[in-house]
Enzyme design. Sequence first.
Site, short mmCIF file in Angstrom:
data_model
loop_
_atom_site.label_atom_id
_atom_site.label_comp_id
_atom_site.label_asym_id
_atom_site.label_seq_id
_atom_site.Cartn_x
_atom_site.Cartn_y
_atom_site.Cartn_z
N ASP A 125 0.88 -1.15 0.00
CA ASP A 125 0.00 0.00 0.00
C ASP A 125 0.93 1.22 0.00
O ASP A 125 2.11 1.10 0.36
CB ASP A 125 -0.83 -0.08 1.29
CG ASP A 125 -1.50 1.21 1.65
OD1 ASP A 125 -2.49 1.54 0.99
OD2 ASP A 125 -1.03 1.89 2.58
N ASP A 127 0.02 5.00 0.95
CA ASP A 127 -0.12 6.05 1.97
C ASP A 127 -0.14 5.47 3.38
O ASP A 127 -0.93 4.59 3.69
CB ASP A 127 -1.40 6.84 1.70
CG ASP A 127 -1.33 7.51 0.35
OD1 ASP A 127 -0.58 8.48 0.21
OD2 ASP A 127 -2.00 7.03 -0.58
N1 LIG Z 1 -11.85 10.81 -0.45
C1 LIG Z 1 -11.18 10.43 0.64
N2 LIG Z 1 -9.96 9.94 0.51
C2 LIG Z 1 -9.31 9.59 1.63
C3 LIG Z 1 -9.85 9.73 2.89
N3 LIG Z 1 -8.93 9.29 3.80
C4 LIG Z 1 -7.86 8.90 3.10
N4 LIG Z 1 -8.08 9.09 1.79
C5 LIG Z 1 -7.19 8.84 0.67
O1 LIG Z 1 -7.08 7.48 0.48
C6 LIG Z 1 -5.82 7.20 -0.11
C7 LIG Z 1 -5.17 6.09 0.71
O2 LIG Z 1 -4.20 5.52 -0.10
P1 LIG Z 1 -3.53 4.10 0.27
O3 LIG Z 1 -2.21 4.13 -0.45
O4 LIG Z 1 -3.38 4.02 1.73
O5 LIG Z 1 -4.43 3.05 -0.28
C8 LIG Z 1 -5.00 8.47 -0.09
O6 LIG Z 1 -5.01 9.05 -1.34
C9 LIG Z 1 -5.78 9.34 0.88
O7 LIG Z 1 -5.65 10.69 0.59
C10 LIG Z 1 -11.15 10.27 2.99
O8 LIG Z 1 -11.70 10.43 4.11
N5 LIG Z 1 -11.78 10.60 1.86
MG LIG Z 2 -2.56 3.26 3.37
#
Ligand SMILES: Nc1nc2c(ncn2[C@@H]2O[C@H](COP(=O)(O)O)[C@@H](O)[C@H]2O)c(=O)[nH]1
Ligand SMILES: [Mg+2]
Length: 612
Positions: A125, A127
Amino acid sequence: MRIPKRPVSFCLSLFSPEFPRPLDSRISFYSGFHYKTPNFSFAKPKQIHSTGVNQLHMSYMMDKGQKAVLGDKRLSSEPMESSDGVQEPCIWSSPEGGKDEAELGKQIFCNRSLNMRNIIAVGFDMDYTLAQYKPETFEKLAYEGTIEKLVSNLGYPEELLGWTFNWKYMVRGLVVDKKRGNILKMDRHKYVKVAYHGFRELTKEEKVGSYGNTLIRDAFDEPDYALIDTLFSLAEAYLFAQLVDFMDKNPGRVPAKVDYARMYKDVRSAVDMCHRDGTLKQMVAKDPIKYINEDKSIVPLLKMLRDSRRATFLVTNSLWDYTNIVMNFLCESRTLDACNFDWLQYFDVVITGRVMYDSVIDFDNIFSAKPGFFHEESNANLFEVEPESGKLINTDNGTPMAQVGNTSPSITLKKQNECCRVFQGGTVRHLHKLLSIESSSQVLYVGDHIYGDILRSKKILGWRTMLVVPELETEVKLLWELRDSRKALQLMRSDRDHIEDQIHRLRWSLDFEDLNADQKQEKSALVEDLELQRNQVRIKHQQTQRECHQNFHKVWGQLMKTGYQNSRFAHQVERFACLYTSQVSNLSLYSPNKYYRPGEDFMPHEFNILPM
Ligand SMILES: Nc1nc2c(ncn2[C@@H]2O[C@H](COP(=O)(O)O)[C@@H](O)[C@H]2O)c(=O)[nH]1
Ligand SMILES: [Mg+2]
């Protein structure tokens, strides 16, 4: 109950026009890549040294009189830092042999056996897994952006703009009771042990009143409750607590008809918008070092895995444009102006989140690839992304074109030596086909989100999983430092139980046995004396336990424990993560062929029998 092996005595594109547009609506039938990639063939594995982590398991000898030597290299949990504060790469299989021993805070802990030899693909993953955000800046940005939206779009008072964010206050594993305005910490049986209304701690009576006496045990799940199970949620939980306090003290100041639950919904939708409209991502893109920790160990880790003939892949819910910026920063220390695609050499396949045009609040189920990505029966289409332009291949004037035979992936297999391909959306079936994976147990996926990354992938799919828990580094360090207090707590509990048993026996005797007056007097005096002792031990135990927890976190205590039982979070980690560790790069401290084995399971009846 598991004891370690050694004895333990216990969106849309989120960028404004000033950034390159990721998704162009032109049709493109582009089938190759222009950018130069370094030689992509699988290299011959380097020599693997034998001084691996088999020797690393710490023995927490708490009752053998062995003194912990915190200066001892084995126990140090300081990161290996270079002079500029950046963690240095440490590769187990490097020609130098890497470090002999993983420090306690960097160890990989095993819940379920995992033989790395059976793993043919390792996925990540992005983030909060590869990219560790700095909460003091990143979550602050989310907090401020959310307030700004609450005030400008949802009618909340302007004075919110002056509020400040304490990024250390909230922790993962908490549960928000949306209707009551409470934040809860519970144990693995879902007993609420710590509860705050806003920032006011609930009394025992209040806790029992709300959560203790229901005939049907509450599941503490959506829609009435929200789980703080990713670090992304810390800011919204804090803001919610602030709003609860504010509303209680200033009735009528929040918009009309807004109750606690509505307030939570407003916060959630504002946070969601911050993630979608570029509030966060544009800022990170402009200045990644301000928001993301540099980690020089990531590239060596990826190289090591690839050298060991594992395929590597990235599955992220971030869109391609943002993924490219973050990965450039992590792998190449490049910022926006200098971004290229060199980092793709470290992966076979990259799958990014898909664009959803609906603005629905439940982002998990709507906009993203994961966790829906893990449903084999999902028929989400897979689109190839042209890295340079961000254009989607297989589109019809920008409209996603259904693939022929929608139910089975119609993509071509990745050939060996072919460079990394980037996709958007799709499902796990596509990925398996791309990487020629025959059995899902051949995949190890490393993520930070217990629900989105770990639970679904393991439970539904049978992938092997590793959870990244950055909090663990401090947690194990403190566990070590506090081992004497914890031992004392164990003894107090056993004293208390022993005294209580004596009281019960004496009371029984007084009530039901045929005693003469002297015997009665003697036993009654004994009961009185024991009750006094029991109360003293009980109070001492409560105090010590509270103090012990406060060393971990002033408000919420130890992440993995609630009282002296495993926390709900710990329980989930134990159930769903085959492995867990503080940082993804800890993988590079272990042989890529390691056989991870859990410690022996222990039931309560075994504790007093087996010497430990
Ligand atoms: N639209 C939203 N996006 C969100 C939220 N919290 C996190 N995020 C986004 O999800 C991905 C997570 O990426 P990963 O690599 O961990 O799969 C990242 O782009 C965040 O910005 C939310 O509440 N709403
Ligand atoms: Mg993540």
